[in-house]
Design an enzyme around this catalytic site. Sequence first.
Site, PDB file in Angstrom:
ATOM      1  N   GLU A  45       0.876  -1.170   0.000  1.00 38.90           N
ATOM      2  CA  GLU A  45       0.000   0.000   0.000  1.00 38.90           C
ATOM      3  C   GLU A  45       0.914   1.221   0.000  1.00 38.90           C
ATOM      4  O   GLU A  45       1.601   1.494   1.000  1.00 38.90           O
ATOM      5  CB  GLU A  45      -0.907   0.003   1.228  1.00 38.90           C
ATOM      6  N   CYS A  68      -1.964   8.951   2.545  1.00 38.19           N
ATOM      7  CA  CYS A  68      -1.778   8.509   1.164  1.00 38.19           C
ATOM      8  C   CYS A  68      -2.965   8.902   0.295  1.00 38.19           C
ATOM      9  O   CYS A  68      -2.832   9.051  -0.924  1.00 38.19           O
ATOM     10  CB  CYS A  68      -1.558   7.007   1.109  1.00 38.19           C
TER      11      CYS A  68
END
Length: 467
Positions: free
Chosen positions: A233, A267
């Site tokens: 990720e 993110c």
Amino acid sequence: MSNQIRTLSPSTGKVVFEHPGASIEEVGQIAQASEDAFRSYRELPYEQRKAIILKALDIIVANKETLGQELTSQMGRPISYTPGEVDTMRMRADYLIDELAEESLKTITPKQQDGFSRYVKKEPVGPVLLATAWNYPYLITINALVPALLAGNTVILRPSPQTPLVGDRLLQYFEEAGLPKNVLQVAHFGAWETFDEVVKIPQIKLVSFVGSTQGGLRLREATARRILPLNLELGGNDPAYVRADADLKYTASNVVDGAVFNSGQSCCSIERVYVHADVYDDFVAEVQKELATYKIGDPTDKATTTGPVISHQAVKNIQSHIDEALSKGAIDATPENATFTTLPSEGSFIAPRVLTNVSHDMRVMREETFGPVIPIMKVKSDDEAVALMNDSDYGLTASVWTKDIATGEKLVERIEAGTVFVNRCDYPSPDLAWVGWKNSGLGCSLGPQAFDAFYKLKSYHVRKSHG
């Protein structure tokens, strides 16, 4: 190469944690202990694993105020928000356990043939290395920890060196809940050179990593000579598009929150904004009004909305994006705000900034700034907006803001990102897949595939009679 961990509070600059750092040899011993524990833990009935995890979660939630204070000290998010991460973590864990686990892990039985028994079992992979990030450490860790343990794997947790206490606390609470010895272990190490070697340890059967795209690429290179699954990720440069028909006040409020919450250190935070020319000036004005209400300062003050960024190096990186944009013609359109000009003297503080007159030849529009910066670019049409949104190496999330929901849905179909929003942003939902396209990731967490990385398939084909 130093493996030492020395965690500085981003709000005070003071040391909050020190550790010599585990050597490669020590991590190898941890991995061997993990493999030994795996042999018995995989045989523990599913219901017992589940009961231990639920008990651990109860203990974590009971201590959320202490954990919130520790989070604020380690990574700087204001104290008004940090205990809430533990609550959200619990809700996410409950969804993984109650709604997904049994269906995800059950044996698959295809159409049977006379005289044969045929089925596919989902077997645990073995010792799993979970390397987590500092920006939402409890949420990020639980995404992988719950599926890994429920599936029957053992776990080596490498918490971020910026939030190391998270690892120690989770180990303490899971052991208190009755998790067998060495099923969960913590390995503190700091140097990337150590990481390169750790992922080559043969007992480790899966690496789940949350961090920068550069870190993910490095892990792929380090494991190139191993057939080792990687679940990655990674970073994002997430765009938002404000159509001419959007509710500007509502949209500005959400876009500012999506760009500045957690000091822009997510993110999936909004990193670039495209606005239709017809409403561009009005939207910028609404953004300015909204941002003027924010308060940057001491994160232990409950009135603070925006704390420091993670480090002095982060300040330098963010400022370099701002300076480069201004040198190429961007305009600083940040509203007047007394707290933005009287930053605390200690710590890693940088004021939120609004930049207009930006373009795609600026790093702030093409790279991950990871800070409280809102660059706003004027566009003439939906097609131009979509083309610019897709003009990126990243593809984590993207949002379109419009009153015309049907058109919004058609537009997000064209956007190259794993999660697309209409009139929402910056929200990982546990029942939807969290997956990065392009350089934003590899594999999936949450949603219907949340458990997929943590088992391997084994087909059984048995003739019922012999001869």
